[in-house]
Design a protein around this motif. Structure first.
Motif, short mmCIF file in Angstrom:
data_model
loop_
_atom_site.label_atom_id
_atom_site.label_comp_id
_atom_site.label_asym_id
_atom_site.label_seq_id
_atom_site.Cartn_x
_atom_site.Cartn_y
_atom_site.Cartn_z
N THR A 34 0.83 -1.42 0.02
CA THR A 34 0.10 0.10 -0.05
C THR A 34 0.90 1.23 0.03
N ILE A 35 0.37 2.40 -0.29
CA ILE A 35 1.02 3.61 -0.76
C ILE A 35 1.60 4.05 0.89
N GLU A 36 0.69 3.63 1.76
CA GLU A 36 1.02 4.30 3.29
C GLU A 36 2.30 3.59 3.93
N GLN A 37 2.70 2.37 3.23
CA GLN A 37 3.96 1.71 3.57
C GLN A 37 5.10 2.16 2.91
N VAL A 38 5.11 3.44 1.82
CA VAL A 38 6.04 3.41 1.16
C VAL A 38 6.66 4.59 1.72
N THR A 39 8.15 4.61 1.80
CA THR A 39 8.93 5.65 2.52
C THR A 39 9.43 6.54 1.31
N MET A 40 9.97 5.89 0.22
CA MET A 40 10.47 6.79 -0.90
C MET A 40 10.23 5.51 -2.21
N ARG A 41 10.70 6.17 -3.51
CA ARG A 41 10.87 5.45 -4.53
C ARG A 41 11.99 5.72 -5.32
#
Lengths: 597, 220
Positions: A431-438
């Protein structure tokens, strides 16, 4: 409000401002100055710090008081590139740094620098601690912060072993600051082999308009045993950070931005992947190019951009996740190896880092800035406040156009709020809520860097006599009144009290316990001054491979007990052991201990 | 209501202000009675622009309260004439049903407290609100227990919105120092003058073993 008595006295006509000729002379002598102060006028001009005369832009207005927090505004992911904190350039300090505190020139009181003449500074740095207005995300209003040189995160100092430096920390904060946080600072360089008077002891804070010189000797621990090699090179530590350590205000002050990194290099970790020296490790190199700081923090934003804190300075876990002061940034990478220096600047969140592509390992090469003997590949890293993990990520097997997401797979019960979808499709289950960076794989690039299978050899500690043992019980008692419930050995922090004395040059074994029946919270425990080795956790050698290396923060879940081997070499003075959950250290879970001659 | 909408509604009624203090919205203007049976409003009469020292207690408390009160008596002595002039001390009962003004007056007399230190009683709902706003652990289950809030001393200088806390059983020196931390800032020249005094004292100490924190060396 009535003025304190001292001020009333001071404004009395004809009253001298309190510096007798004798003490003024003594101050001059202490500062190594030759000025003879003979009149009141000359005292006044002598005590005016010279930096005040420089023209400075007006400070940003004080932030609004925001006492209720519901949730931060929505922000679009991956809208901004990962910022790289400025690499700090040396300068010439004026007045020049001195062995004794330059009180008349505006320096805060301190003991004389230890071993000053042995390690005369070869470089000088200036850092102005000041309020600023910064943007954490283009979708948010700007935020009032406190930054080293007005930057969040603060500038990175890149230095070498064998080159002692002085960093002058100026306090240019607003003395009449009105929000949470205290405009007094004491800067700890975590975890430098630093003399006490330069170590940012929690009680050594100083107010606005003053400065303090921290003397960073940049030697290996054990200097006295082998000065010809600057100490034991196997004690090398490379990734440090500096932050405010003001007693009872470390959480709000650091949360407002007072944190930055300090890296050291030497002939082994030389910061040059093309190094022809056979000793050189040739790890991925180039500050901000292939050697990347990743400073994690979490923030909560009021609608007008104000950073939310509780009025008492307690900082809740934030619902916006930042790296280097940017929310959910992206970074363009080429198909090659990179070194990332993960730092958790707190105040209290524990991160669990993982990559969205499980076929890509995280290759850990250093824990808390200390090279591991051999690189260790893991799929996730549990990252407590103040810990550092140096991690190699190899993008060479990915395709141009690929997106790889850095995740926090355990939100600690305090999730991120994004409120906008990912512009690039996320892998299933993420989920996008888990993402810190790309990470965006954009091209090809030569890669001369290496990750040797042996990085270092640790000093043999088995023959070192143990002079003493000490036990520290970290206790959080639910049934104890507030202010008394975060305890170490049944006591709360008092900088006037030293709970343990260590003889300089000796080694000790310290047992740290978090007794389950008396505590239900995890504490990341930090010990200042020297790195430790984890001898046992719960009676057996540590099973977590990332605890086999040298460290200076140890995670202590309830019911755990560890035995640590520590040495105390080269300097004396006052040091600290504390929980590095900054909300905990601010409510007194901290103890002073001393190294004595 | 989804979270986004919740936020939007919140933003419309945002409680952000630009004054130094969170003000009466936060502190409330709840009506209290002092141990001298005077009626006071909490923010306007007790907190506004003041440097205050607040603790919670009740007269029959046998745990930490007696130690706290005894310690605060010594703190009041150590602060000398500042208490009542530019520092004000408040002890708020957690059990208003037991502690009426007369009972509090008796308690104050027993400890021989001096002017500038008021014991307060009021509605239990108001006391609960203040207890949570001034002393919250920010942990709901813990904050339910009123005994959580008897072991600490809250220090606030409302004129600069500076907050500190001291364990009530810390040394008197430490509590006094924590109270002084919230003093309104002195002019730079004055602080440099005090630093010279502190430095002279440091210079007399040996081996970098400073027995006290630097700031406390400033005390004359």
């Amino acid at each position: 409000m009535a003025r304190p008595k001292e001020d009333a006295k001071k404004t009395m006509p004809g009253k001298k401002n309190g510096i007798s000729r004798r003490s003024a002379l003594k101050m001059g002598a202490a500062a190594g100055a030759v000025t003879v102060l003979t009149s009141r006028k000359s005292v006044a001009s002598a005590i005016m710090p010279p930096f005040q005369s420089a023209p400075t832009p007006p400070p940003p207005p004080e932030p609004s008081i925001c006492t209720t927090f519901v949730g931060s505004p929505a922000t679009r992911p991956f809208l901004q590139q990962l910022p790289i904190p400025t690499a700090l350039q040396p300068t010439n300090l004026n007045p020049a740094p001195t062995l004794s505190a330059n009180i008349a020139g505006g320096e805060a009181p301190r003991a004389d620098h230890q071993r000053w003449n042995e390690f005369l500074p070869q470089k000088q740095y200036a850092i102005h601690t000041k309020p600023a207005t910064v943007s954490f995300h283009p979708d948010l209003p700007t935020s009032y912060v406190w930054g080293f040189n007005g930057q969040v995160q603060g500038p990175t100092i890149l230095e070498k072993y064998g080159e002692p430096v002085v960093v002058r920390f100026y306090n240019d904060l607003n003395a009449n600051h009105t929000g949470p946080g205290v405009p007094e600072i004491t800067v700890h360089m975590h975890n430098g082999h630093t003399a006490s008077e330069s170590d940012g002891f929690a009680g050594d804070f100083f107010g606005t308009g003053l400065f303090k010189d921290n003397h960073y000797v940049n030697i290996y621990a054990g200097y006295d045993n082998s000065p010809q090699t600057l100490g034991d090179p196997n004690e090398a530590q490379y990734t440090y950070w500096y932050h405010d350590h003001r007693a009872m205000a470390t959480a709000p002050n650091t949360y407002k931005g007072l944190a930055g990194m300090y890296w050291l290099f030497d002939s082994r970790d030389s910061g040059n992947e093309n190094d022809t020296n056979p000793q050189a490790l040739r790890l991925p190199s180039g500050y901000g190019v292939h050697d990347i700081p990743l400073e994690f923090s979490d923030k909560a934003f009021c609608p007008d951009g104000t950073l939310f804190m509780n009025p008492d300075g307690n900082v809740p876990e934030g619902d916006k996740w930042c790296i280097n002061g940017a929310i959910q940034p992206f970074m363009r990478v080429n198909r090659r190896k990179y070194r990332f220096r993960f730092l958790n600047t707190g105040p209290s969140r524990t991160w669990t880092h993982a990559l969205s592509d499980s076929s890509m390992p995280l290759t850990v090469i250093a824990t808390d800035g200390n090279l591991l003997e051999h690189p260790i590949q893991v799929s996730s890293i549990l990252h407590s406040v103040a810990e550092r993990y140096d991690v190699i990520i190899d993008f060479s097997q990915r395709n141009i156009g690929d997106h790889i997401y850095l995740l926090n797979i355990d939100d600690d019960g305090h999730p991120q709020f994004v409120g906008e979808p990912s512009p690039t499709p996320l892998p299933p289950g993420i989920t996008i809520e888990q993402v810190t960076m790309r990470f965006d794989v954009v091209g090809d690039e030569t890669d001369n860097s290496r990750v040797p299978s042996t990085l270092t050899t640790y000093p043999n500690i088995s023959n070192i006599p143990i002079a003493n043992t000490m036990q520290w019980d970290f206790i959080r008692k639910n049934n104890q009144p507030q202010g008394l419930n975060f305890q170490i050995n049944g006591k709360t922090f008092d900088p006037n009290r030293s709970d343990h004395q260590v003889k300089k040059g000796t080694a000790e074994i310290w047992t740290i316990r978090n007794i389950a029946s008396q505590s239900n919270w995890t504490h990341p425990v930090h010990i200042h001054f020297e790195e430790f080795r984890v001898l046992t956790r719960n009676g057996a050698p540590p099973t977590n491979p990332l605890e086999t290396g040298r460290k200076d923060v140890i995670r202590m879940p309830p019911g755990n007990q560890v035995q640590l081997f520590l040495q105390f070499r080269d300097f004396t003075g006052r040091y600290l052991i504390h929980c590095h959950n900054m909300d905990h250290e601010d409510v007194f879970m901290m103890v002073r201990w001393d190294i004595v001659p | 209501m989804d979270r986004r909408q919740f936020f939007t509604n919140f933003a419309k009624s945002a409680t952000c202000s630009v004054s130094a203090s969170p003000g009466s919205d936060f502190f409330t203007n709840a009506v209290f009675r002092t141990h001298e049976n005077k009626e006071v409003r909490f923010y306007d009469d007790l907190i506004k622009d003041r440097h205050v020292v607040i603790n919670f207690m009740y007269t029959r408390c046998e745990g930490s309260c007696p130690i706290t009160t005894a310690n605060l008596v010594r703190v009041q002595e150590a602060l000398k004439k500042r208490v009542g002039r530019d520092i004000f001390m408040y002890s708020i009962t957690l059990k208003p049903e037991e502690d009426d003004p007369a009972t509090l007056k008796e308690y104050a007399a027993m400890y021989r407290t001096k002017p500038g230190w008021q014991f307060l009683t009021g509605r239990s709902e108001d006391i609960d609100t203040l207890r949570l706003r001034l002393l919250a652990e920010h942990h709901p289950a813990i904050d339910l227990n009123i005994n959580q809030h008897t072991g600490m001393i809250r220090v606030i200088n409302d004129s600069i919105n500076r907050w500190f806390m001291a364990p009530s059983q810390a040394s008197v020196e430490t509590i006094v120092q924590t109270i002084r931390w919230a003093d309104s800032p002195k002019p730079l020249a004055e602080r440099i003058r005090q630093n010279a005094i502190a430095q002279a004292r440091i210079d007399k100490l040996q081996h970098h073993m400073l027995p006290t924190w630097l700031d406390s060396l400033n005390e004359s």
